[in-house]
Design a protein around this motif. Structure first.
Motif, mmCIF file in Angstrom:
data_model
loop_
_atom_site.group_PDB
_atom_site.id
_atom_site.type_symbol
_atom_site.label_atom_id
_atom_site.label_comp_id
_atom_site.label_asym_id
_atom_site.label_seq_id
_atom_site.Cartn_x
_atom_site.Cartn_y
_atom_site.Cartn_z
ATOM 1 N N MET A 163 0.489 -0.768 -0.056
ATOM 2 C CA MET A 163 0.034 -0.170 -0.137
ATOM 3 C C MET A 163 0.446 1.074 0.034
ATOM 4 O O MET A 163 0.472 1.978 -0.488
ATOM 5 N N LEU A 164 2.133 0.935 0.950
ATOM 6 C CA LEU A 164 3.175 2.295 1.032
ATOM 7 C C LEU A 164 3.923 2.530 -0.733
ATOM 8 O O LEU A 164 3.324 3.858 -1.288
ATOM 9 N N VAL A 213 2.016 1.887 -3.613
ATOM 10 C CA VAL A 213 0.824 2.686 -4.370
ATOM 11 C C VAL A 213 0.861 3.761 -3.933
ATOM 12 O O VAL A 213 0.583 4.791 -4.635
ATOM 13 N N THR A 214 0.644 4.290 -2.721
ATOM 14 C CA THR A 214 0.919 6.214 -2.303
ATOM 15 C C THR A 214 2.177 6.430 -3.137
ATOM 16 O O THR A 214 1.375 7.714 -3.683
ATOM 17 N N MET A 266 1.424 7.287 -6.770
ATOM 18 C CA MET A 266 0.309 8.082 -7.247
ATOM 19 C C MET A 266 0.522 8.799 -6.443
ATOM 20 O O MET A 266 0.166 10.042 -7.255
#
Lengths: 533, 187
Positions: free
Chosen positions: B14-15, B17-18, B21
């Motif tokens: 998830m990090l 992806v952060t 993005m």
């Protein structure tokens, strides 16, 4: 704040976890890693922010009570509209639903706590400093930014230092949201009780799983946009400055790439709450569970593909306008699936109308009106007429207030017995609903007419022919604001009540927190996971 | 313990992806520029560059066939550089001819145009032509000379092909004309 601690005595029953250290007083709240404590703090924080942003709305409506300049000067008026928007979106609505997520997700999937309890503590404690930055910005030279909550360039580049405080506040709020979302995704994917397959999860959990993914995908984009604004202001870049080869319209594209999914970040958890409440008071399982999951997922995916419908008047090519128009209309399909499923859930159900159900029905009725006015606005030639008028203000308050806020009220009344161990005052709850419902429509229904007649938004003065509708709207606003103090009273009364609530006060409720946990929910729940059949 | 590792795995993903993005937000800057460039959205920048000639009737195409002849007493080689062109009535067109003096003495000549069909002549508006003046060629000289013209949009609809024919005549010994170029260049 200590009034919230309805279950402090529960600690004493938790000798099995005696190795954990529970500081008392204020430090309990500062250091807590318990999902229920953190959920409670999120909810109280969002309520304080709700009153703060609401006070700003009162200033706006007081100024607009009659034409001419009465109470505030135009600069302060602009600061009020800006901060009202930012505080309500990032301070009130989003933290409220994160509060629900913290309280409910572990209990509904049979997990002992969130996956990263310390990060959870951080996610919350980042919020008060961010809120403080926003409030402090009112008192620095130049005041808070008066640019609207969308923070459009090039105006943002020309503001005083209040803008920098706002940018930092947005950064911090973004970090908090991302950390909270990572926690939620991890909890849902990894900590479900045995037998709790994804397609058995309560719909509220599903909506938060999808919302968390949306947040992780778009909050960084918004962080990037405000970072560009910051470097344009102080470090000589020209992302949005046409004189340096930049383009202010670029800001709008980046902002709305975040901003449109953000709309659904607010709406989707509201769908989740309503999807728990309506079946409970219809005494029937949710109609079309699978299609509900797919509808939410489709809405989430489509939300990435429609952002420029906020920008029809920026000079988009006709082909782009047509694409965004049709893509936007397409979202009405999964949304329609959800509305029809809620209606079908009630069909031939044994309905009762306690306060949570009333707020859910209010949501269903008014959110649909907001959806339809959104459909009207998606039509390019109509939108070009209505862009930046009160019609738009009416539209998004129908989905944000009557949609998200009413759903949050429904959820709070629904779970308050489980959280506090006491039943709320049903009569006062119903009074709160009807006051909110009537005053809400008084504020915003007439704003449709104002917008159609051409009254522009974000302007502190208006032509005299708009006076009557504005007076109605302002009176409604004062009534709506006061009604929320009644809500505060109801909640405090519930916490202080001595009348214990049953484990399952709602006959039709069927998720784990009702069927497997006593009321009030113990401080530590599901330390040994339940088995879900 | 493995649960903790699994949690950490999702955290890391998830990090990533952060961060991606966040980068995507910045990637929108060049992407936006490129899209504007390709689609021409920001047309304000070239609004004055290409004024559109509304006199051009782009619905009609006329074939112009080019022909070149020399009278037998003139030792020149004379030819068009293109045998035919397709033009819209109203459009400004330039075609080129080439003349070579094959003899070892300077000679002066003049070209006379003719049109087929004859009716096309009155709709054939020359802006620039080597035939406007006498041309003097040094021994062995080669020169390319333009004709710039507009075919009037009033050209009868049934005319779809026009033949433009030039014939060079020897005008040696004739009285010099006022338009005679001093250095032999086409005017």
């Amino acid at each position: 704040m200590s009034a919230v601690i309805g279950h402090e005595h529960d600690h004493d029953h938790d000798h099995a976890h005696g190795h954990e250290y529970h500081p008392g007083g204020l430090m309990r709240w500062v250091k807590t890693t318990n999902h229920k404590d953190i959920g409670t703090m999120y909810l109280w924080f969002s309520f304080v922010m709700f009153l703060t942003g609401g006070f700003m709305a009162m200033v706006i409506r007081a100024e607009l009570f009659k034409p001419g300049m009465q109470i505030v000067n135009p600069e302060v008026f602009n600061q009020m509209t800006t901060l009202h928007g930012l505080i309500m979106v990032f301070g009130a609505i989003m933290p409220a639903f994160v509060g629900f997520a913290n309280w409910l997700i572990p209990m509904q999937i049979g997990a002992p706590d969130m996956a990263f309890p310390r990060m959870n503590n951080w996610s919350f404690w980042l919020l008060p400093p961010a809120a403080l930055l926003l409030i402090i910005s009112l008192f620095v030279p130049g005041g808070a930014p008066g640019v609207g909550w969308t923070l459009y360039a090039p105006l943002t580049v020309q503001q005083g230092m209040g803008m920098d405080l706002t940018i930092f506040a947005v950064h911090i709020l973004g970090m908090s949201s991302i950390m909270g979302s990572i926690n939620i995704v991890t909890t849902i994917l990894n900590l479900r009780a045995p037998g709790m397959t994804l397609m058995k999860m309560p719909l509220f959990v599903w909506t938060w799983l999808i919302t968390a993914y949306l947040l992780i995908a778009v909050m960084p984009v918004f962080a990037g946009a405000v970072t560009m604004t910051l470097t344009d202001r102080h470090f000589g870049t020209h992302f949005f400055n046409a004189a340096g080869g930049g383009d202010p319209v670029l800001y709008q594209h980046i902002f709305w790439f975040f901003g449109h999914p953000e709309v659904y970040i607010i709406a989707i958890p509201a769908f989740g709450v309503v999807s728990q409440v309506i079946p409970a008071f219809s005494r029937k399982p949710l109609f079309g569970y699978t299609s509900m999951v797919y509808a939410v997922a489709s809405i989430a995916i489509l939300s990435f593909l429609v952002w420029a419908h906020h920008m029809y008047t920026t000079g988009l090519p006709v082909t782009a306008q047509l694409y965004y128009m049709y893509a936007t209309m397409l979202i009405a399909v999964p949304t329609g699936v959800k509305v029809f499923n809620w209606v079908a859930t009630m069909w031939k159900g044994s309905l009762t109308f306690e306060t949570p159900m009333l707020f859910s029905l209010g949501f269903l009725f008014l959110f649909t009106i907001g959806g339809f006015s959104g459909l009207v606005l998606s039509i390019v030639p109509v939108d070009i007429q209505l862009q930046d008028t009160y019609y738009v203000v009416a539209h998004f308050h129908y989905v944000m207030v009557a949609g998200a806020l009413f759903s949050a009220f429904a959820g709070i009344y629904f779970w308050l017995p489980k959280w506090t161990g006491h039943m709320y005052d049903e009569t006062l709850g119903k009074v709160h609903f009807w006051l909110s419902f009537i005053f809400f429509n008084m504020i915003f229904f007439v704003q449709h007419f104002l917008g159609l007649a051409g009254m522009p938004r974000r302007v502190p003065d208006y032509a005299p022919q708009f006076t009557d509708f504005n007076m109605i709207s302002s009176i409604g606003a004062f009534g709506f604001g006061l009604s929320q103090l009644l809500f505060l009273y109801v909640v405090i009364k519930t916490i202080r009540s001595h009348e214990p609530a049953p484990q399952k006060p709602w006959e039709g409720a069927d998720s784990l927190e009702w069927t497997h946990l006593p009321t009030p929910a113990p401080y530590h729940s599901f330390v040994t996971p339940p088995t879900v059949k | 313990m493995s649960k903790k590792d699994e949690n950490r795995g999702i955290l890391v993903k998830m990090l990533v992806v952060t961060v991606v993005m966040f980068g995507f937000g910045y990637a929108l800057v060049p992407l936006y520029k490129k899209i504007c460039e390709v689609t021409g959205v920001n047309e304000v920048e070239r609004a004055n560059a290409l004024p559109l000639n509304t006199q051009v009737d782009s619905t009609r195409v006329v074939t112009l066939e080019l022909d070149a002849n020399v009278r037998s007493d003139l030792p020149w080689k004379f030819r068009p550089l293109q045998s035919s062109v397709k033009v819209h009535p109203g459009q400004l067109v330039q075609v080129m001819y080439e003349v070579r003096n094959a003899s070892d003495r300077p000679i002066t000549g003049q070209a006379i145009p003719s049109y087929g069909p004859q009716v096309a002549g009155q709709f054939f508006r020359k802006q620039e032509c080597f035939c406007f003046a006498k041309q003097t060629f040094a021994p062995g000289e080669v020169r390319q000379m333009p004709v710039v013209f507009v075919i009037d949009a009033g050209l009868p609809k049934d005319v779809t092909t026009i033949t433009l024919s030039y014939t060079f005549f020897n005008v040696e010994g004739a009285a010099p004309t006022a338009a005679k170029p001093a250095d032999g260049k086409a005017g």
